[in-house]
Write an enzyme that holds these catalytic residues in place. Sequence first.
Site, PDB file in Angstrom:
ATOM      1  N   GLY A  12       0.774  -1.240   0.000  1.00 32.72           N
ATOM      2  CA  GLY A  12       0.000   0.000   0.000  1.00 32.72           C
ATOM      3  C   GLY A  12       0.801   1.284   0.000  1.00 32.72           C
ATOM      4  N   SER A  13       2.070   1.223  -0.453  1.00 31.47           N
ATOM      5  CA  SER A  13       2.839   2.481  -0.440  1.00 31.47           C
ATOM      6  C   SER A  13       2.335   3.445  -1.519  1.00 31.47           C
ATOM      7  CB  SER A  13       4.341   2.218  -0.596  1.00 31.47           C
ATOM      8  OG  SER A  13       4.658   1.884  -1.925  1.00 31.47           O
ATOM      9  N   ASN A  14       1.877   2.919  -2.659  1.00 32.80           N
ATOM     10  CA  ASN A  14       1.297   3.811  -3.674  1.00 32.80           C
ATOM     11  C   ASN A  14      -0.008   4.415  -3.161  1.00 32.80           C
ATOM     12  OD1 ASN A  14       2.766   4.070  -6.357  1.00 32.80           O
ATOM     13  ND2 ASN A  14       2.964   1.879  -5.934  1.00 32.80           N
ATOM     14  N   LYS A  65     -15.435 -15.323 -11.096  1.00 34.04           N
ATOM     15  CA  LYS A  65     -14.752 -14.026 -11.111  1.00 34.04           C
ATOM     16  C   LYS A  65     -15.766 -12.911 -11.368  1.00 34.04           C
ATOM     17  CE  LYS A  65     -10.927 -11.509 -13.180  1.00 34.04           C
ATOM     18  NZ  LYS A  65      -9.523 -11.643 -13.470  1.00 34.04           N
ATOM     19  N   MET A  90      -2.898  -7.336  -7.707  1.00 36.98           N
ATOM     20  CA  MET A  90      -2.211  -8.400  -8.432  1.00 36.98           C
ATOM     21  C   MET A  90      -3.166  -9.367  -9.135  1.00 36.98           C
ATOM     22  SD  MET A  90       0.698  -7.407  -8.333  1.00 36.98           S
ATOM     23  CE  MET A  90       2.203  -6.901  -7.524  1.00 36.98           C
ATOM     24  N   ARG A  91      -4.210  -8.825  -9.739  1.00 36.71           N
ATOM     25  CA  ARG A  91      -5.140  -9.643 -10.510  1.00 36.71           C
ATOM     26  C   ARG A  91      -5.440  -8.967 -11.835  1.00 36.71           C
ATOM     27  NH1 ARG A  91      -7.821 -13.638  -7.694  1.00 36.71           N
ATOM     28  NH2 ARG A  91      -7.014 -13.620  -5.573  1.00 36.71           N
ATOM     29  N   ASN A 107      -3.643   1.888 -13.847  1.00 41.65           N
ATOM     30  CA  ASN A 107      -2.757   0.950 -13.143  1.00 41.65           C
ATOM     31  C   ASN A 107      -1.359   1.538 -13.118  1.00 41.65           C
ATOM     32  OD1 ASN A 107      -1.863  -1.560 -11.978  1.00 41.65           O
ATOM     33  ND2 ASN A 107      -1.019  -2.113 -13.986  1.00 41.65           N
ATOM     34  N   HIS A 109       2.706   0.290 -12.990  1.00 40.91           N
ATOM     35  CA  HIS A 109       3.515  -0.906 -13.216  1.00 40.91           C
ATOM     36  C   HIS A 109       4.999  -0.528 -13.099  1.00 40.91           C
ATOM     37  CE1 HIS A 109       4.423  -4.894 -14.690  1.00 40.91           C
ATOM     38  NE2 HIS A 109       5.355  -4.339 -15.444  1.00 40.91           N
TER      39      HIS A 109
HETATM   40  C1  GAR Z   1       4.404  -1.500  -6.950  1.00 45.06           C
HETATM   41  O1  GAR Z   1       5.764  -1.551  -7.274  1.00 45.06           O
HETATM   42  C2  GAR Z   1       3.545  -1.593  -8.198  1.00 45.06           C
HETATM   43  O2  GAR Z   1       4.099  -0.909  -9.296  1.00 45.06           O
HETATM   44  C3  GAR Z   1       3.546  -3.076  -8.417  1.00 45.06           C
HETATM   45  O3  GAR Z   1       3.374  -3.632  -7.143  1.00 45.06           O
HETATM   46  C4  GAR Z   1       3.971  -2.745  -6.190  1.00 45.06           C
HETATM   47  C5  GAR Z   1       2.951  -2.425  -5.127  1.00 45.06           C
HETATM   48  O4  GAR Z   1       3.528  -1.713  -4.084  1.00 45.06           O
HETATM   49  N1  GAR Z   1       2.501  -3.465  -9.301  1.00 45.06           N
HETATM   50  C6  GAR Z   1       2.628  -4.441 -10.202  1.00 45.06           C
HETATM   51  O5  GAR Z   1       3.636  -5.091 -10.330  1.00 45.06           O
HETATM   52  C7  GAR Z   1       1.393  -4.662 -11.067  1.00 45.06           C
HETATM   53  N2  GAR Z   1       1.709  -5.476 -12.189  1.00 45.06           N
HETATM   54  P1  GAR Z   1       2.645  -0.937  -3.031  1.00 45.06           P
HETATM   55  O6  GAR Z   1       1.626  -1.971  -2.525  1.00 45.06           O
HETATM   56  O7  GAR Z   1       3.582  -0.526  -1.964  1.00 45.06           O
HETATM   57  O8  GAR Z   1       1.990   0.212  -3.726  1.00 45.06           O
END
Ligand code: GAR
Length: 206
Positions: A12-14, A65, A90-91, A107, A109
């Site tokens: 959850g840092s984003n 789903k 992650m889905r 999203n 990435h």
């Molecule tokens: C982040 O690095 C995001 O870009 C990546 O998961 C991490 C989540 O971090 N997402 C993917 O790889 C999606 N394909 P967070 O939970 O700290 O935000």
Amino acid sequence: MLKVGVLASGRGSNLEALIRASRAGERLFEIVCVISDVATARALDVGREAGIATYALDPGQFGKKRDYEARIVEILKTHEVSLVALAGYMRIVGPELLSAFPGRIMNIHPSLLPAFPGLEAQAQALAYGVKVTGCTVHFVDGGMDTGPIIVQKAVAVEEDDTVSTLSARILEQEHIAYPEAIAMYAKGRLSLSGRRVIVKRSETNA
Ligand code: GAR
């Protein structure tokens, strides 16, 4: 104010970066709910601590789903969400959710797409030997990390980088790129031409 619903599976840092950005400066958007497919995800704590409505949904408890996503759509609609932000979700998004929010799901990435889609993008970049990688914010379509690109930030790969040091530097850029993309959307600056996202100049630069 633009109402944003966040879907997250992990740390959850984003989400934290988005909450911080939403509560500073121009206040262009508001995170109104956080939904996770992982009951123990730290993202849910982040949401709760920020006073945001949080929901843990176990996809396994839904027959299909389609039913799982129908519940997500129901929650998002309850909160009058206009934009859905996937933040470490992650889905793969299915047709139920996509059709409820056409062109309104973003999203983030951790690579410069279209390079290194899918899981462990930072490890893929290191293993491939690229000298520059980074992060991408894009609109979500039916594919995996294939939708129209809104913002990208480049990060140099250093000789002594490990997956963890590289991921940390990419993450710093993610925390800048995601609020930037949502702010541009909130200001109505984004439009599509084919698969190109056209960014209108902001009034201050015009
Ligand atoms: C982040 O690095 C995001 O870009 C990546 O998961 C991490 C989540 O971090 N997402 C993917 O790889 C999606 N394909 P967070 O939970 O700290 O935000």
